[in-house]
Design an enzyme around this catalytic site. Structure first.
Site, PDB file in Angstrom:
ATOM      1  CD  GLU A  95      -2.877  -1.203   2.319  1.00  0.00           C
ATOM      2  OE1 GLU A  95      -3.047  -0.161   2.969  1.00  0.00           O
ATOM      3  OE2 GLU A  95      -3.593  -2.215   2.445  1.00  0.00           O
ATOM      4  CB  CYS A 108       2.975   7.271   3.379  1.00  0.00           C
ATOM      5  SG  CYS A 108       3.446   6.155   4.700  1.00  0.00           S
ATOM      6  CB  CYS A 115       6.955  -5.157   8.974  1.00  0.00           C
ATOM      7  SG  CYS A 115       8.295  -4.305   9.838  1.00  0.00           S
ATOM      8  CB  CYS A 119       5.989  -2.635  16.459  1.00  0.00           C
ATOM      9  SG  CYS A 119       7.677  -2.194  16.001  1.00  0.00           S
ATOM     10  CB  CYS A 122       2.579  -1.971  13.971  1.00  0.00           C
ATOM     11  SG  CYS A 122       2.636  -1.605  12.200  1.00  0.00           S
ATOM     12  CB  SER A 216       9.233   3.966  15.359  1.00  0.00           C
ATOM     13  OG  SER A 216       8.747   4.323  14.089  1.00  0.00           O
ATOM     14  CB  CYS A 336       0.363   5.727  11.530  1.00  0.00           C
ATOM     15  SG  CYS A 336       0.789   7.369  11.040  1.00  0.00           S
TER      16      CYS A 336
HETATM   17  N1  SAH Z   1       9.414   0.387  10.315  1.00  0.00           N
HETATM   18  C1  SAH Z   1       9.573   1.809  10.206  1.00  0.00           C
HETATM   19  C2  SAH Z   1       8.660   2.422   9.186  1.00  0.00           C
HETATM   20  C3  SAH Z   1       7.176   2.349   9.515  1.00  0.00           C
HETATM   21  S1  SAH Z   1       6.661   3.948   9.903  1.00  0.00           S
HETATM   22  C4  SAH Z   1       9.395   2.426  11.575  1.00  0.00           C
HETATM   23  O1  SAH Z   1       9.074   1.713  12.503  1.00  0.00           O
HETATM   24  O2  SAH Z   1       9.656   3.610  11.737  1.00  0.00           O
HETATM   25  C5  SAH Z   1       5.060   3.741  10.491  1.00  0.00           C
HETATM   26  C6  SAH Z   1       4.853   4.541  11.759  1.00  0.00           C
HETATM   27  O3  SAH Z   1       3.519   4.330  12.238  1.00  0.00           O
HETATM   28  C7  SAH Z   1       5.780   4.084  12.845  1.00  0.00           C
HETATM   29  O4  SAH Z   1       6.168   5.133  13.668  1.00  0.00           O
HETATM   30  C8  SAH Z   1       4.877   3.139  13.593  1.00  0.00           C
HETATM   31  O5  SAH Z   1       5.371   2.893  14.861  1.00  0.00           O
HETATM   32  C9  SAH Z   1       3.568   3.871  13.575  1.00  0.00           C
HETATM   33  N2  SAH Z   1       2.436   2.995  13.857  1.00  0.00           N
HETATM   34  C10 SAH Z   1       2.375   1.675  13.675  1.00  0.00           C
HETATM   35  N3  SAH Z   1       1.171   1.194  14.056  1.00  0.00           N
HETATM   36  C11 SAH Z   1       0.450   2.249  14.456  1.00  0.00           C
HETATM   37  C12 SAH Z   1      -0.890   2.397  14.929  1.00  0.00           C
HETATM   38  N4  SAH Z   1      -1.717   1.343  15.030  1.00  0.00           N
HETATM   39  N5  SAH Z   1      -1.302   3.630  15.235  1.00  0.00           N
HETATM   40  C13 SAH Z   1      -0.489   4.687  15.088  1.00  0.00           C
HETATM   41  N6  SAH Z   1       0.772   4.610  14.651  1.00  0.00           N
HETATM   42  C14 SAH Z   1       1.250   3.408  14.334  1.00  0.00           C
END
Ligand code: SAH
Length: 363
Positions: A95, A108, A115, A119, A122, A216, A336
């Site tokens: 996406e 984005c 991935c 986390c 996520c 992050s 996000c």
């Molecule tokens: N792997 C990289 C790139 C992904 S960025 C990273 O971790 O930075 C995507 C961003 O959205 C990251 O900061 C991630 O932590 C955040 N994110 C993931 N799941 C989310 C959620 N359910 N709500 C809000 N932010 C989220």
């Protein structure tokens, strides 16, 4: 014989394109012209590349082609955000999200199918991991967005599916094309790589690329971060923070953007804010507070708006820059952590069985 795939020219940055033309017995500047045709003008048909001789076009067509990712789903959101689901070879889907905001148009971009970092908050993590994207599949997202919108993308954030530093070479090469004057001409302040903190790769990135950095963070201490962002167990804060500081050293305009997802009762108390202030002391910083976007099956809840604001005020009082990120595109699951694509799942696959995880909204 005959079964070998042709080179995809989207996979080639300037250096690789010049090398290809030298291999074809032509001058490197033809390679630069082709880069410009493809990325600046959106041309994929060699016959339209009129500054190449007919013979050279034929030779090129014998070994190369331009394969762009296929749009299988195109969904505009009420707020102008736009999500494309792109189908790659082998049936995987990723996406890409386009976020207009006045003069600015941010894309984005995803770097992997799924991935592997797991986390806990996520939804991309839930899909498991299949593979790295190629250079062409990464830059192809920008190519598609620019063509679809008919106007240039002004900013790129490597914040889609995947961990960009786990796909190092392809991401670096794609970011070179983003910044190339012959392609998308984005300045180093308009290309942002977001990482969950793979420290050795971050240190290596500084040697080979000049981009903006987002990290992050999500927790102000190791105990909590180990749970939220498991890669912290390998690269704890005492290693991550100095690596980030070094990354921006020497450029006074730069700050590290710290992403901090606001999780109700988990990381959002005044005590956490105080710890965060202490942790970031001495590092030029900007805090991006992200309201948690829920997804099916999660136990986390978003902090209430008053709590997020109180947390933010505390950071502001200490002199930190802190903004609360507007949630964009949540009506189309483009916010996000909501990007899921379709990951032909390897990690959770039983032998001999292909598991396809698919969200109902995605055809
Ligand atoms: N792997 C990289 C790139 C992904 S960025 C990273 O971790 O930075 C995507 C961003 O959205 C990251 O900061 C991630 O932590 C955040 N994110 C993931 N799941 C989310 C959620 N359910 N709500 C809000 N932010 C989220």
């Amino acid at each position: 014989m005959g079964t070998e795939r042709k080179i995809n020219l989207l996979d080639l940055d300037r250096r690789a394109m010049e090398a290809l033309f030298q291999d074809l017995g032509a001058k490197p500047f033809h390679g630069r012209n082709v880069l410009k045709w493809i990325h600046k003008h959106g041309v994929t048909d060699f016959d339209a590349m009129t500054d190449l001789s007919k013979r050279l076009r034929q030779r090129l067509a014998g070994v190369a082609e331009v394969r762009v990712p296929e749009i299988v789903f195109d969904q505009p959101s009420r707020d102008g955000t736009h999500k494309w689901v792109l189908e790659l070879e082998c049936g995987n889907r990723i996406e890409t999200v386009y976020i207009p905001d006045g003069e600015r148009a941010t894309l984005c971009v995803s770097s992997q199918v799924g991935c592997s970092l797991d986390c806990s908050f996520c939804s991309t993590a839930r899909q498991g991991y299949n593979r790295n994207l190629s250079v062409g599949e990464i830059i192809g997202q920008l190519w598609v967005a620019a063509r679809q919108q008919g106007k240039p993308v002004t900013n790129v954030v490597m914040m889609g599916m995947g961990e960009p530093l786990a796909n190092f070479d392809a991401v670096v090469s794609a970011m070179d094309i983003m910044q190339d004057d012959l392609a998308y001409m984005l300045s180093k302040y308009r290309v942002t790589l977001s990482t969950s903190g793979i420290v050795p790769a971050l240190r290596r990135l500084r040697e080979v690329s000049d981009v903006s950095l987002a990290v992050s963070l999500h927790a102000p201490n190791d105990e909590l971060r180990d749970r939220l962002v498991p890669v912290n167990r390998r690269y704890p804060l005492a290693e991550l923070i100095p690596a980030c500081r070094d990354f921006i050293a020497g450029d006074k305009r730069r700050k590290v953007t710290w992403e901090y997802v606001m999780l109700d009762g988990v990381n959002d108390s005044d005590r956490h804010a105080r710890e965060l202030i202490r942790l970031l002391e001495g590092t030029p910083s900007k805090l991006n507070l992200i309201p948690f976007n829920p997804f099916p099956g999660t136990d986390y809840r978003c902090s209430p708006p008053e709590r997020i604001e109180a947390f933010r005020q505390r950071l502001l009082r200490s002199g930190l820059i802190a903004i609360t990120r507007k949630t964009r595109g949540d009506d189309i699951d483009a916010a996000c952590g909501q990007l899921v694509g379709r990951v032909q799942n390897r990690r959770r696959r039983l032998p001999g069985q292909v598991v396809t995880i698919e969200r109902s909204a995605t055809p």
